[in-house]
Design a protein around this motif. Structure first.
Motif, PDB file in Angstrom:
ATOM      1  N   UNK A 220       0.855  -1.179   0.000  1.00 60.27           N
ATOM      2  CA  UNK A 220       0.000   0.000   0.000  1.00 60.27           C
ATOM      3  C   UNK A 220       0.894   1.232   0.000  1.00 60.27           C
ATOM      4  N   UNK A 221       0.636   2.168  -0.912  1.00 60.16           N
ATOM      5  CA  UNK A 221       1.401   3.407  -0.880  1.00 60.16           C
ATOM      6  C   UNK A 221       1.798   3.921  -2.243  1.00 60.16           C
ATOM      7  N   UNK A 225       7.040   5.873  -0.088  1.00 58.87           N
ATOM      8  CA  UNK A 225       6.282   5.721   1.156  1.00 58.87           C
ATOM      9  C   UNK A 225       5.379   4.487   1.038  1.00 58.87           C
ATOM     10  N   UNK A 226       5.950   3.312   1.262  1.00 59.95           N
ATOM     11  CA  UNK A 226       5.237   2.052   1.080  1.00 59.95           C
ATOM     12  C   UNK A 226       5.122   1.301   2.401  1.00 59.95           C
ATOM     13  N   UNK A 227       3.979   0.657   2.579  1.00 58.78           N
ATOM     14  CA  UNK A 227       3.801  -0.216   3.740  1.00 58.78           C
ATOM     15  C   UNK A 227       3.345  -1.584   3.252  1.00 58.78           C
ATOM     16  N   UNK A 228       3.715  -2.607   4.006  1.00 52.76           N
ATOM     17  CA  UNK A 228       3.372  -3.985   3.644  1.00 52.76           C
ATOM     18  C   UNK A 228       2.520  -4.600   4.738  1.00 52.76           C
ATOM     19  N   UNK A 229       1.556  -5.403   4.326  1.00 44.76           N
ATOM     20  CA  UNK A 229       0.761  -6.157   5.281  1.00 44.76           C
ATOM     21  C   UNK A 229       1.526  -7.397   5.726  1.00 44.76           C
ATOM     22  N   UNK A 230       0.874  -8.227   6.518  1.00 39.93           N
ATOM     23  CA  UNK A 230       1.473  -9.504   6.881  1.00 39.93           C
ATOM     24  C   UNK A 230       1.646 -10.368   5.631  1.00 39.93           C
ATOM     25  N   UNK A 231       2.700 -11.140   5.599  1.00 43.22           N
ATOM     26  CA  UNK A 231       2.932 -12.080   4.502  1.00 43.22           C
ATOM     27  C   UNK A 231       2.026 -13.287   4.713  1.00 43.22           C
ATOM     28  N   UNK A 232       1.472 -13.837   3.614  1.00 45.39           N
ATOM     29  CA  UNK A 232       0.701 -15.073   3.736  1.00 45.39           C
ATOM     30  C   UNK A 232       1.363 -16.201   2.943  1.00 45.39           C
ATOM     31  N   UNK A 233       0.939 -17.415   3.236  1.00 45.95           N
ATOM     32  CA  UNK A 233       1.408 -18.591   2.498  1.00 45.95           C
ATOM     33  C   UNK A 233       0.199 -19.395   2.046  1.00 45.95           C
ATOM     34  N   UNK A 234       0.275 -19.866   0.791  1.00 49.43           N
ATOM     35  CA  UNK A 234      -0.776 -20.709   0.236  1.00 49.43           C
ATOM     36  C   UNK A 234      -0.501 -22.154   0.638  1.00 49.43           C
ATOM     37  N   UNK A 235      -1.445 -22.750   1.369  1.00 48.23           N
ATOM     38  CA  UNK A 235      -1.305 -24.141   1.788  1.00 48.23           C
ATOM     39  C   UNK A 235      -2.189 -25.006   0.894  1.00 48.23           C
ATOM     40  N   UNK A 281       7.839  -1.154  -6.942  1.00 47.68           N
ATOM     41  CA  UNK A 281       8.489   0.074  -7.415  1.00 47.68           C
ATOM     42  C   UNK A 281       9.015  -0.079  -8.832  1.00 47.68           C
ATOM     43  N   UNK A 282       9.613  -1.234  -9.142  1.00 48.09           N
ATOM     44  CA  UNK A 282      10.168  -1.458 -10.481  1.00 48.09           C
ATOM     45  C   UNK A 282       9.087  -1.371 -11.552  1.00 48.09           C
ATOM     46  N   UNK A 283       7.870  -1.819 -11.222  1.00 49.70           N
ATOM     47  CA  UNK A 283       6.769  -1.815 -12.175  1.00 49.70           C
ATOM     48  C   UNK A 283       5.984  -0.505 -12.160  1.00 49.70           C
ATOM     49  N   UNK A 284       6.387   0.426 -11.309  1.00 55.78           N
ATOM     50  CA  UNK A 284       5.736   1.731 -11.265  1.00 55.78           C
ATOM     51  C   UNK A 284       4.368   1.721 -10.628  1.00 55.78           C
ATOM     52  N   UNK A 285       4.116   0.771  -9.735  1.00 54.91           N
ATOM     53  CA  UNK A 285       2.802   0.676  -9.096  1.00 54.91           C
ATOM     54  C   UNK A 285       2.562   1.845  -8.149  1.00 54.91           C
ATOM     55  N   UNK A 286       1.304   2.120  -7.915  1.00 52.73           N
ATOM     56  CA  UNK A 286       0.911   3.136  -6.942  1.00 52.73           C
ATOM     57  C   UNK A 286      -0.415   2.712  -6.323  1.00 52.73           C
ATOM     58  N   UNK A 287      -0.717   3.270  -5.166  1.00 49.99           N
ATOM     59  CA  UNK A 287      -1.982   2.964  -4.513  1.00 49.99           C
ATOM     60  C   UNK A 287      -1.942   1.645  -3.781  1.00 49.99           C
ATOM     61  N   UNK A 288      -2.109   0.574  -4.527  1.00 50.45           N
ATOM     62  CA  UNK A 288      -2.121  -0.750  -3.912  1.00 50.45           C
ATOM     63  C   UNK A 288      -1.833  -1.812  -4.946  1.00 50.45           C
ATOM     64  N   UNK A 289      -1.334  -2.949  -4.475  1.00 45.28           N
ATOM     65  CA  UNK A 289      -1.148  -4.142  -5.308  1.00 45.28           C
ATOM     66  C   UNK A 289      -0.811  -5.305  -4.396  1.00 45.28           C
ATOM     67  N   UNK A 290      -1.122  -6.497  -4.849  1.00 40.39           N
ATOM     68  CA  UNK A 290      -0.677  -7.706  -4.154  1.00 40.39           C
ATOM     69  C   UNK A 290       0.396  -8.364  -5.002  1.00 40.39           C
TER      70      UNK A 290
END
Length: 345
Positions: A220-221, A225-235, A281-290
């Protein structure tokens, strides 16, 4: 104090239409109507735009009016058909709750840019880049981040199955979730897998099967100025990860559950977060992405894909990761809208 007028666009013409409707329903439940005055614009599977009371079941046929987002910046909002004439509704910001083609590939972002209305999420360029996995891999690889080895197969090509090292994944280059994706373990399965992928896109990838845990990170960000949520794992229980093609409603996946926070070491968690931010950042994202990645046994991280408008359903990974980091969906919506309003259009 006047409420912020928010246009919430959902539905769409892609195979992910029903997922978008579910996402919009969850957004509607968590939207603070003391802060925001929502205008729900549903796009039918045939492409009609309708201003409706909300994304509840039957919105297409209920109390709705034809409405479109005006590309004329002097209108700065909706053109709504009322008794044979178009009336205008000014919008302060647009929140697209769309997934897949024409929703997160840069197409509708182009309309937002023409309209001059601030909008949530990635811009045209980053949306198009992330939607095309081959382009995303090329850009991310040039930034020094590992990606799967792959080859592009166009509509008029038939690759020699004897030239491949199995297993491989065959997938549409520009499609969402796991629609059209097949795991090919032997050469006899290749032709059928290509046929399946081509139902969704004329451009197909044949990609190495990366061995590792499937890991996700919500970002998010804007800018630095970026923040990350908790990391998840696919089981996984069996096969390869399939999402949004479930038989049972409100589960999301027929063969997987999500562990949040991921049961990985603190060192790996930090690496996943930093790699996700670097990819964003490399892909130029903004706002949000997973950002979805593979965590290999040697501790290295490999990009899987980037979702620029991730699902917001009750079972979606992005809001679950953010909630686990202390940001519930209502607060997440506030942050997404705030980020949109600070971005120039």
């Amino acid at each position: 104090m006047d409420r912020l007028k928010v246009g919430i666009i959902f539905g769409g013409c892609s195979e992910e239409h029903p997922i978008s409707v579910k996402s919009a329903q969850e957004v509607a439940k968590n939207l603070d109507t003391e802060k925001y005055e929502p205008f729900y614009i549903g796009i039918t599977e045939s492409g009609e735009w309708k201003l409706c009371d909300g994304p509840d079941v039957g919105w297409e046929n209920g109390n709705s009016r034809s409405a479109v987002l005006s590309p004329d910046r002097s209108v700065h909002g909706l053109l709504v058909l009322e008794q044979g004439q178009y009336q205008t509704i000014r919008l302060d910001v647009v929140l697209p709750v769309l997934h897949g083609k024409l929703g997160e590939d840069g197409a509708i972002q182009g309309l937002f840019e023409l309209s001059g209305i601030p909008y949530a999420g990635c811009d045209i360029q980053s949306s198009a880049l992330c939607m095309d996995k081959s382009l995303a891999y090329t850009v991310v690889s040039s930034a020094g981040i590992a990606t799967p080895n792959f080859r592009i197969v166009t509509a008029d090509q038939d690759p020699d199955p004897d030239q491949l090292t199995y297993p491989v994944f065959v997938k549409p280059a520009r499609s969402g979730s796991s629609f059209g994706v097949s795991k090919v373990s032997r050469k006899e399965e290749l032709a059928s897998a290509l046929e399946t992928a081509r139902k969704y896109d004329s451009k197909v990838l044949i990609e190495e099967a990366v061995v590792g845990s499937e890991i996700g990170c919500s970002i998010l960000g804007n800018g630095l100025d970026l923040s990350a949520g908790e990391v998840d794992r696919v089981a996984l229980t069996h096969g390869f990860f399939r999402i949004h093609q479930e038989d049972a409603p409100e589960t999301g996946s027929e063969n997987a559950s999500f562990i949040v926070p991921a049961d990985i070491s603190a060192e790996s968690r930090d690496l996943v977060r930093e790699t996700a931010k670097a990819i964003y950042s490399a892909l130029g994202c903004r706002g949000l992405a997973r950002v979805d990645m593979f965590l290999k046994e040697d501790g290295s991280v490999v990009l899987n894909e980037v979702n620029t408008l991730p699902g917001m359903t009750s079972y979606s990974r992005y809001p679950r990761m953010m909630a686990a980091a202390g940001l519930p969906l209502s607060g997440l919506i506030d942050r997404i809208v705030s980020l949109a309003l600070t971005t120039r259009v």
